[in-house]
Write an enzyme that holds these catalytic residues in place. Structure first.
Site, PDB file in Angstrom:
ATOM      1  N   SER A  11       6.703 -87.991  12.737  1.00  0.00           N
ATOM      2  CA  SER A  11       7.490 -88.073  11.508  1.00  0.00           C
ATOM      3  C   SER A  11       8.978 -87.850  11.764  1.00  0.00           C
ATOM      4  CB  SER A  11       6.987 -87.040  10.488  1.00  0.00           C
ATOM      5  OG  SER A  11       5.670 -87.300  10.111  1.00  0.00           O
ATOM      6  N   ARG A  43       4.519 -93.586  23.077  1.00  0.00           N
ATOM      7  CA  ARG A  43       3.486 -93.957  24.040  1.00  0.00           C
ATOM      8  C   ARG A  43       2.424 -94.882  23.452  1.00  0.00           C
ATOM      9  NH1 ARG A  43       0.368 -88.124  24.749  1.00  0.00           N
ATOM     10  NH2 ARG A  43      -0.057 -87.758  22.529  1.00  0.00           N
ATOM     11  N   ALA A  95      11.429 -84.369   7.249  1.00  0.00           N
ATOM     12  CA  ALA A  95      11.423 -85.805   7.534  1.00  0.00           C
ATOM     13  C   ALA A  95      11.044 -86.614   6.307  1.00  0.00           C
ATOM     14  CB  ALA A  95      10.450 -86.093   8.679  1.00  0.00           C
ATOM     15  N   LYS A 153      10.947 -69.862  12.162  1.00  0.00           N
ATOM     16  CA  LYS A 153      10.713 -70.216  10.757  1.00  0.00           C
ATOM     17  C   LYS A 153       9.367 -70.900  10.599  1.00  0.00           C
ATOM     18  CE  LYS A 153      11.936 -74.800  11.123  1.00  0.00           C
ATOM     19  NZ  LYS A 153      11.315 -76.028  10.590  1.00  0.00           N
ATOM     20  N   ASP A 199      16.757 -73.169   6.562  1.00  0.00           N
ATOM     21  CA  ASP A 199      15.632 -73.783   7.254  1.00  0.00           C
ATOM     22  C   ASP A 199      14.350 -72.981   7.025  1.00  0.00           C
ATOM     23  OD1 ASP A 199      14.689 -75.911   8.717  1.00  0.00           O
ATOM     24  OD2 ASP A 199      15.257 -75.113  10.663  1.00  0.00           O
ATOM     25  N   SER A 218       5.670 -78.925   4.191  1.00  0.00           N
ATOM     26  CA  SER A 218       5.610 -78.108   5.403  1.00  0.00           C
ATOM     27  C   SER A 218       4.202 -78.090   5.986  1.00  0.00           C
ATOM     28  CB  SER A 218       6.064 -76.674   5.096  1.00  0.00           C
ATOM     29  OG  SER A 218       5.825 -75.840   6.209  1.00  0.00           O
ATOM     30  N   ARG A 219       4.055 -78.680   7.170  1.00  0.00           N
ATOM     31  CA  ARG A 219       2.729 -78.700   7.795  1.00  0.00           C
ATOM     32  C   ARG A 219       2.343 -77.312   8.293  1.00  0.00           C
ATOM     33  NH1 ARG A 219       4.275 -83.065  12.198  1.00  0.00           N
ATOM     34  NH2 ARG A 219       5.266 -83.818  10.308  1.00  0.00           N
ATOM     35  N   GLU A 276       3.621 -76.995  14.752  1.00  0.00           N
ATOM     36  CA  GLU A 276       4.312 -76.403  15.902  1.00  0.00           C
ATOM     37  C   GLU A 276       4.200 -74.880  15.921  1.00  0.00           C
ATOM     38  OE1 GLU A 276       5.678 -77.806  18.470  1.00  0.00           O
ATOM     39  OE2 GLU A 276       6.977 -79.488  17.972  1.00  0.00           O
TER      40      GLU A 276
END
Length: 330
Positions: A11, A32, A140, A191, A244, A254-255, A281
């Site tokens: 994203s 890739r 994103a 964060k 942020d 927000s994942r 992440e």
């Protein structure tokens, strides 16, 4: 004019490609996935991420050859998830030393336990003046919707920071520059962890009142942590840190918050990732962030980080762990 390459197919990579291709005559984009490349060339959309975004394919050179992408560029922007960075860079047969590298990766490289900038300096001997960071507050998804967004571009060489910021600046993108590359990069990593904490609290049924206290404590915890790692004068209330944190901790996009919410509702880590079908992440950052802090003498006071580490890595019950955490909040 400088040449820009984006490495990554997710994203954030798609959003950055959208921005750059609107501002520059030509860019290179490495991903890739050859099937995705073929789809983008034919339909002008990334089939897997931000699929509503129409891309300027006449200005984008797509390639699945990372060496071709790196050789072409003056500025290389890394947007590969930190968990996969080492395996992707193992494909390189060309040098990165003559490139200016900006990382839009918000995590720790698991193999080295370092944030991306530090990893590149240690593993590849890259001059610190040629390393920078791109961070928010920015999602994103809102870039895709062309909603007004803000980016912080950090580099010790402010001329290079301004060069990168200029390439990203546009009608719906505002940019600012910073010299605090270490603080900004660690803040971007932390964060995500605090967003997981916010998500766990949400999944457990805590309301907005507690969330506000959690975020208030999180920004102070971030300052203690970052000051222990890199003690320079900084205003933690600036957008690169507090802004942020807030957008990642509260946003439906927000994942990391979504991942935490699933954990709070009783999902296992594995089942949460399978259902999300995307990378959070913050999960990979938690263990290394905790260990980095424990190596400090003395460690920074980090009750939120510690609680998330206990839930995700020591498998402590989320409800009991967060009940104890509430007693440490003020």
């Amino acid at each position: 004019m400088k040449k820009y390459t984006v490495l990554g197919g997710g994203s954030w990579a798609t959003a950055i490609v959208k921005i750059l291709s609107e501002n520059l005559p030509e860019i290179t984009w490495y991903m890739r996935n050859d099937l995705a490349i073929s789809h983008i060339k034919k339909y002008k959309h990334n089939p897997n991420y931000l699929s509503s975004v129409e891309l300027h394919t006449n200005k984008i050179h797509l390639t699945s050859n990372i060496n071709e992408a790196v050789v072409w560029a003056d500025y290389v922007i890394f947007v590969i998830p930190s968990a996969f960075l080492v395996s992707e860079l193992s494909k390189l047969t060309v040098s990165l030393k003559d490139k200016v590298i900006f990382s839009a990766i918000k995590g720790i490289v698991p193999e080295s336990g370092l944030v991306v900038g530090e990893h590149l300096m240690e593993a590849y001997g890259i001059n610190p003046m040629n390393i920078g960071v791109i961070t928010g507050p920015c999602h994103a998804e809102e870039v895709a919707l062309e909603r007004l967004s803000y980016l912080t571009v950090a580099c010790e060489d402010l001329l290079k920071a301004e060069e990168m910021a200029k390439a990203l600046r546009g009608p719906f993108i505002r940019t600012k520059i910073s010299e605090d590359i270490i603080g900004v990069e660690y803040g971007a990593m932390l964060k995500n962890i605090y967003a997981i904490a916010a998500g766990i609290a949400h999944g457990l049924g805590y309301g907005d009142n507690f969330q506000s206290v959690l975020m208030s404590n999180a920004i102070r915890e971030m300052q203690r942590y970052v000051d222990a790692i890199h003690p320079i004068a900084r205003d933690i209330n600036q957008s690169a840190y507090l802004g942020d944190l807030l957008v990642t901790g509260y946003s439906a996009f927000s994942r990391n918050r979504l991942f935490g919410s699933m954990i709070g509702k009783g999902y296992s880590v594995r089942s949460a990732f399978m259902e999300m079908n995307m990378v959070a992440e913050g999960y990979y950052a938690v263990e290394n962030a905790y260990k980095i802090n424990q190596r400090q003498s003395p460690p920074a006071y980090t009750p939120i980080l510690d609680a998330v580490y206990k839930v995700l890595y020591l498998h402590h019950p989320a409800r009991e762990t967060f009940q104890k955490l509430t007693e440490e909040m003020d």
